[in-house]
Design a protein around this motif. Sequence first.
Motif, PDB file in Angstrom:
ATOM      1  N   GLN A 105       0.835  -1.219   0.000  1.00 51.81           N
ATOM      2  CA  GLN A 105       0.000   0.000   0.000  1.00 51.81           C
ATOM      3  C   GLN A 105       0.861   1.256   0.000  1.00 51.81           C
ATOM      4  OE1 GLN A 105      -2.756  -0.375   3.249  1.00 51.81           O
ATOM      5  NE2 GLN A 105      -3.916  -1.979   2.257  1.00 51.81           N
ATOM      6  N   GLY A 106       1.940   1.234   0.778  1.00 52.31           N
ATOM      7  CA  GLY A 106       2.815   2.403   0.834  1.00 52.31           C
ATOM      8  C   GLY A 106       3.457   2.665  -0.528  1.00 52.31           C
ATOM      9  N   ALA A 107       3.936   1.586  -1.156  1.00 53.72           N
ATOM     10  CA  ALA A 107       4.567   1.743  -2.481  1.00 53.72           C
ATOM     11  C   ALA A 107       3.547   2.278  -3.485  1.00 53.72           C
ATOM     12  CB  ALA A 107       5.140   0.406  -2.944  1.00 53.72           C
ATOM     13  N   GLN A 108       2.327   1.731  -3.430  1.00 55.70           N
ATOM     14  CA  GLN A 108       1.291   2.205  -4.366  1.00 55.70           C
ATOM     15  C   GLN A 108       0.951   3.672  -4.101  1.00 55.70           C
ATOM     16  OE1 GLN A 108      -2.207   2.851  -3.483  1.00 55.70           O
ATOM     17  NE2 GLN A 108      -2.645   3.464  -5.591  1.00 55.70           N
ATOM     18  N   ASN A 109       0.919   4.036  -2.826  1.00 53.00           N
ATOM     19  CA  ASN A 109       0.616   5.440  -2.506  1.00 53.00           C
ATOM     20  C   ASN A 109       1.674   6.380  -3.086  1.00 53.00           C
ATOM     21  OD1 ASN A 109      -0.868   7.562  -1.074  1.00 53.00           O
ATOM     22  ND2 ASN A 109       0.950   7.662   0.230  1.00 53.00           N
ATOM     23  N   LEU A 110       2.940   5.969  -2.973  1.00 55.91           N
ATOM     24  CA  LEU A 110       4.019   6.786  -3.548  1.00 55.91           C
ATOM     25  C   LEU A 110       3.854   6.909  -5.062  1.00 55.91           C
ATOM     26  CD1 LEU A 110       7.278   5.487  -1.824  1.00 55.91           C
ATOM     27  CD2 LEU A 110       6.299   7.781  -1.615  1.00 55.91           C
ATOM     28  N   MET A 111       3.560   5.760  -5.696  1.00 57.93           N
ATOM     29  CA  MET A 111       3.383   5.772  -7.163  1.00 57.93           C
ATOM     30  C   MET A 111       2.236   6.712  -7.532  1.00 57.93           C
ATOM     31  SD  MET A 111       3.629   1.702  -8.090  1.00 57.93           S
ATOM     32  CE  MET A 111       4.673   0.677  -7.069  1.00 57.93           C
ATOM     33  N   GLU A 112       1.155   6.633  -6.778  1.00 55.10           N
ATOM     34  CA  GLU A 112      -0.030   7.446  -7.114  1.00 55.10           C
ATOM     35  C   GLU A 112       0.263   8.941  -6.939  1.00 55.10           C
ATOM     36  OE1 GLU A 112      -2.590   6.540  -8.645  1.00 55.10           O
ATOM     37  OE2 GLU A 112      -3.760   8.374  -8.453  1.00 55.10           O
ATOM     38  N   CYS A 113       0.914   9.279  -5.819  1.00 48.84           N
ATOM     39  CA  CYS A 113       1.234  10.706  -5.585  1.00 48.84           C
ATOM     40  C   CYS A 113       2.177  11.207  -6.678  1.00 48.84           C
ATOM     41  CB  CYS A 113       1.884  10.894  -4.218  1.00 48.84           C
ATOM     42  SG  CYS A 113       0.809  10.480  -2.835  1.00 48.84           S
ATOM     43  N   ALA A 114       3.151  10.379  -7.040  1.00 53.67           N
ATOM     44  CA  ALA A 114       4.119  10.780  -8.074  1.00 53.67           C
ATOM     45  C   ALA A 114       3.421  10.906  -9.427  1.00 53.67           C
ATOM     46  CB  ALA A 114       5.259   9.764  -8.145  1.00 53.67           C
ATOM     47  N   ARG A 115       2.509   9.978  -9.689  1.00 52.87           N
ATOM     48  CA  ARG A 115       1.775  10.029 -10.971  1.00 52.87           C
ATOM     49  C   ARG A 115       0.926  11.296 -11.056  1.00 52.87           C
ATOM     50  NH1 ARG A 115      -3.084   8.535 -13.482  1.00 52.87           N
ATOM     51  NH2 ARG A 115      -4.239   8.158 -11.562  1.00 52.87           N
ATOM     52  N   GLN A 116       0.224  11.579  -9.957  1.00 49.22           N
ATOM     53  CA  GLN A 116      -0.644  12.768  -9.979  1.00 49.22           C
ATOM     54  C   GLN A 116       0.164  14.056 -10.127  1.00 49.22           C
ATOM     55  OE1 GLN A 116      -3.580  12.702  -6.838  1.00 49.22           O
ATOM     56  NE2 GLN A 116      -4.468  10.792  -7.587  1.00 49.22           N
ATOM     57  N   ALA A 117       1.388  14.020  -9.617  1.00 49.95           N
ATOM     58  CA  ALA A 117       2.231  15.224  -9.732  1.00 49.95           C
ATOM     59  C   ALA A 117       2.961  15.272 -11.074  1.00 49.95           C
ATOM     60  CB  ALA A 117       3.248  15.239  -8.587  1.00 49.95           C
ATOM     61  N   GLY A 118       2.817  14.228 -11.881  1.00 52.23           N
ATOM     62  CA  GLY A 118       3.438  14.220 -13.212  1.00 52.23           C
ATOM     63  C   GLY A 118       4.938  13.979 -13.191  1.00 52.23           C
ATOM     64  N   LEU A 119       5.445  13.296 -12.159  1.00 49.09           N
ATOM     65  CA  LEU A 119       6.885  13.040 -12.092  1.00 49.09           C
ATOM     66  C   LEU A 119       7.335  12.159 -13.249  1.00 49.09           C
ATOM     67  CD1 LEU A 119       6.754  14.405  -9.393  1.00 49.09           C
ATOM     68  CD2 LEU A 119       8.054  12.541  -8.405  1.00 49.09           C
ATOM     69  N   GLU A 120       8.582  12.358 -13.663  1.00 49.25           N
ATOM     70  CA  GLU A 120       9.059  11.649 -14.858  1.00 49.25           C
ATOM     71  C   GLU A 120      10.013  10.511 -14.558  1.00 49.25           C
ATOM     72  OE1 GLU A 120      10.247  14.552 -17.727  1.00 49.25           O
ATOM     73  OE2 GLU A 120       8.182  15.240 -17.942  1.00 49.25           O
ATOM     74  N   LYS A 121      10.280  10.262 -13.269  1.00 46.62           N
ATOM     75  CA  LYS A 121      11.196   9.156 -12.950  1.00 46.62           C
ATOM     76  C   LYS A 121      10.861   8.594 -11.575  1.00 46.62           C
ATOM     77  CE  LYS A 121      14.356   6.629 -14.296  1.00 46.62           C
ATOM     78  NZ  LYS A 121      14.785   6.127 -15.599  1.00 46.62           N
ATOM     79  N   ASN A 172       1.112   4.511 -18.251  1.00 41.53           N
ATOM     80  CA  ASN A 172       2.388   4.899 -18.846  1.00 41.53           C
ATOM     81  C   ASN A 172       3.267   5.639 -17.831  1.00 41.53           C
ATOM     82  OD1 ASN A 172       4.109   4.743 -20.959  1.00 41.53           O
ATOM     83  ND2 ASN A 172       3.471   6.673 -21.905  1.00 41.53           N
ATOM     84  N   PHE A 173       3.129   5.239 -16.572  1.00 42.71           N
ATOM     85  CA  PHE A 173       3.884   5.874 -15.482  1.00 42.71           C
ATOM     86  C   PHE A 173       5.350   5.438 -15.582  1.00 42.71           C
ATOM     87  CE2 PHE A 173       5.250   5.683 -10.924  1.00 42.71           C
ATOM     88  CZ  PHE A 173       5.259   7.049 -10.698  1.00 42.71           C
ATOM     89  N   PRO A 174       6.280   6.398 -15.556  1.00 39.09           N
ATOM     90  CA  PRO A 174       7.694   6.088 -15.830  1.00 39.09           C
ATOM     91  C   PRO A 174       8.413   5.443 -14.642  1.00 39.09           C
ATOM     92  CG  PRO A 174       7.428   8.415 -15.421  1.00 39.09           C
ATOM     93  CD  PRO A 174       6.052   7.839 -15.347  1.00 39.09           C
ATOM     94  N   ILE A 175       8.103   4.198 -14.390  1.00 39.25           N
ATOM     95  CA  ILE A 175       8.687   3.506 -13.231  1.00 39.25           C
ATOM     96  C   ILE A 175       9.616   2.390 -13.691  1.00 39.25           C
ATOM     97  CG2 ILE A 175       6.677   1.924 -12.987  1.00 39.25           C
ATOM     98  CD1 ILE A 175       7.120   2.246  -9.888  1.00 39.25           C
ATOM     99  N   SER A 176      10.774   2.280 -13.042  1.00 36.87           N
ATOM    100  CA  SER A 176      11.702   1.168 -13.279  1.00 36.87           C
ATOM    101  C   SER A 176      11.882   0.442 -11.950  1.00 36.87           C
ATOM    102  CB  SER A 176      13.064   1.655 -13.750  1.00 36.87           C
ATOM    103  OG  SER A 176      12.924   2.551 -14.830  1.00 36.87           O
ATOM    104  N   ILE A 177      12.128  -0.857 -12.044  1.00 36.73           N
ATOM    105  CA  ILE A 177      12.278  -1.676 -10.835  1.00 36.73           C
ATOM    106  C   ILE A 177      13.713  -2.196 -10.772  1.00 36.73           C
ATOM    107  CG2 ILE A 177      11.535  -3.827  -9.713  1.00 36.73           C
ATOM    108  CD1 ILE A 177       8.879  -3.561 -11.228  1.00 36.73           C
ATOM    109  N   THR A 178      14.310  -2.171  -9.570  1.00 33.19           N
ATOM    110  CA  THR A 178      15.596  -2.842  -9.390  1.00 33.19           C
ATOM    111  C   THR A 178      15.370  -4.080  -8.536  1.00 33.19           C
ATOM    112  OG1 THR A 178      16.161  -1.632  -7.374  1.00 33.19           O
ATOM    113  CG2 THR A 178      16.823  -0.624  -9.453  1.00 33.19           C
ATOM    114  N   ARG A 179      15.989  -5.182  -8.928  1.00 32.75           N
ATOM    115  CA  ARG A 179      15.916  -6.407  -8.111  1.00 32.75           C
ATOM    116  C   ARG A 179      17.342  -6.831  -7.809  1.00 32.75           C
ATOM    117  NH1 ARG A 179      11.561  -8.662 -12.059  1.00 32.75           N
ATOM    118  NH2 ARG A 179       9.745  -7.568 -11.240  1.00 32.75           N
ATOM    119  N   CYS A 180      17.666  -6.870  -6.534  1.00 36.48           N
ATOM    120  CA  CYS A 180      19.059  -7.096  -6.138  1.00 36.48           C
ATOM    121  C   CYS A 180      19.161  -8.256  -5.166  1.00 36.48           C
ATOM    122  CB  CYS A 180      19.600  -5.816  -5.492  1.00 36.48           C
ATOM    123  SG  CYS A 180      21.351  -5.891  -5.186  1.00 36.48           S
ATOM    124  N   SER A 181      20.345  -8.860  -5.155  1.00 36.63           N
ATOM    125  CA  SER A 181      20.597  -9.972  -4.228  1.00 36.63           C
ATOM    126  C   SER A 181      20.959  -9.429  -2.839  1.00 36.63           C
ATOM    127  CB  SER A 181      21.702 -10.855  -4.797  1.00 36.63           C
ATOM    128  OG  SER A 181      22.855 -10.081  -5.021  1.00 36.63           O
TER     129      SER A 181
END
Length: 339
Positions: A105-121, A172-181
């Motif tokens: 939920q926290g991650a989704q909230n961040l994505m939503e706030c960033a999307r609404q603000a039009g962030l590009e990264k 089309n939200f500009p999100i990239s995911i990192t997956r690390c060991s």
Amino acid sequence: MRLLVTGGCGFIGTNFIYLMQERHPDWKIVNLDKLTYAGNRKNLLAIENNADANYSFIHGDICDKTLVTNIIEEYQIEAVVNFAAESHVDRSINDPAPFLTTNIQGAQNLMECARQAGLEKFVHVSTDEVYGTLAKNEPAFTEDNPLIPNSPYSASKAGADLMARAYFETYNFPISITRCSNNYGPYQFPEKLIPLMYTKAVAGEQLPIYGDGSNIRDWIYVDDHCTGVELTLLKGQPGRAYNFGGAAEKTNLELVRELLSILGKDESSITFVKDRPGHDQRYAMDFTVAQNELGFSPSVTFAEGIRKTIQWYQDNELWLEEVKSGSYRDFMAEWYGER
Ligand code: NAD
């Protein structure tokens, strides 16, 4: 760049902020952290007390929509790196609920706030554990492996990865995911394998190893992971996930033996304890995509990194003492006491 870093008072976030301040002194970094048991504001006092540093700390929750929206607006944030999480598998077995709240939920909230603000990264920091487990002879995980998580922690991280994918595909939200060991290095909370074994070895206590110690993990020095996150921020493609690893696969038993040998201690303190439920046998990362697309390669070998890490813990006994005296102590007594 004006960057919102979440969970910056935890292990990897702290190292990331120090590294980015050094490499990009012109960046403005705003650190939003709830300061759970794993968050330590003192880690970053050197930056907070430096009047020239381009840094602000905000105590708060990534689940708080009004707060996140206000931060993005007030600081004119351009990009987000989300490290904030409940991160310990054993705790997720005890009580999965906070993992769903923060990690999904926290991650989704961040994505939503960033999307609404039009962030590009937006870089969402995830883990190799979302891929599930490998047999010894199977090839390392690539980004095309399905997400088959086995613990409440990894399931919650996979949930956020899927939400990130949905945000890209749907909006089309500009999100990239990192997956690390598995990361190791300075400032790691002593519930995780390396600092846990270090503290117990130094205190002359038994070293509890799950099962027969044959579970394999890939280990990466934390600065190399931070470099991977930095490269993703600067060059990562939206909608893509990138694997990062240290090219250092070891069984837990091999790792503990190496640690004891560096500390000049014999192996009589090693104790095998009842295995963790759902314990993944092996994680291994194929990071060819990050190598080819981002120019990533791990720069610290395990032999170098483990010595640097031990040296840091030896030089920072007070940090360890302060961290251990918190609520972590009750958890450790409850968890290892009953097993
Ligand atoms: P950590 O537990 O040391 O730190 C987590 C930080 O997040 C803490 O400072 C905590 O106070 C903060 N936090 C927790 N809930 C929050 C909330 N609701 N709002 C704001 N802040 C909150 O974790 P870490 O080891 O530094 O891991 C950071 C990220 O990297 C996590 O997302 C984790 O899943 C991922 N990761 C970790 C590893 C590893 O080996 N440690 C490997 C791969 C990926």
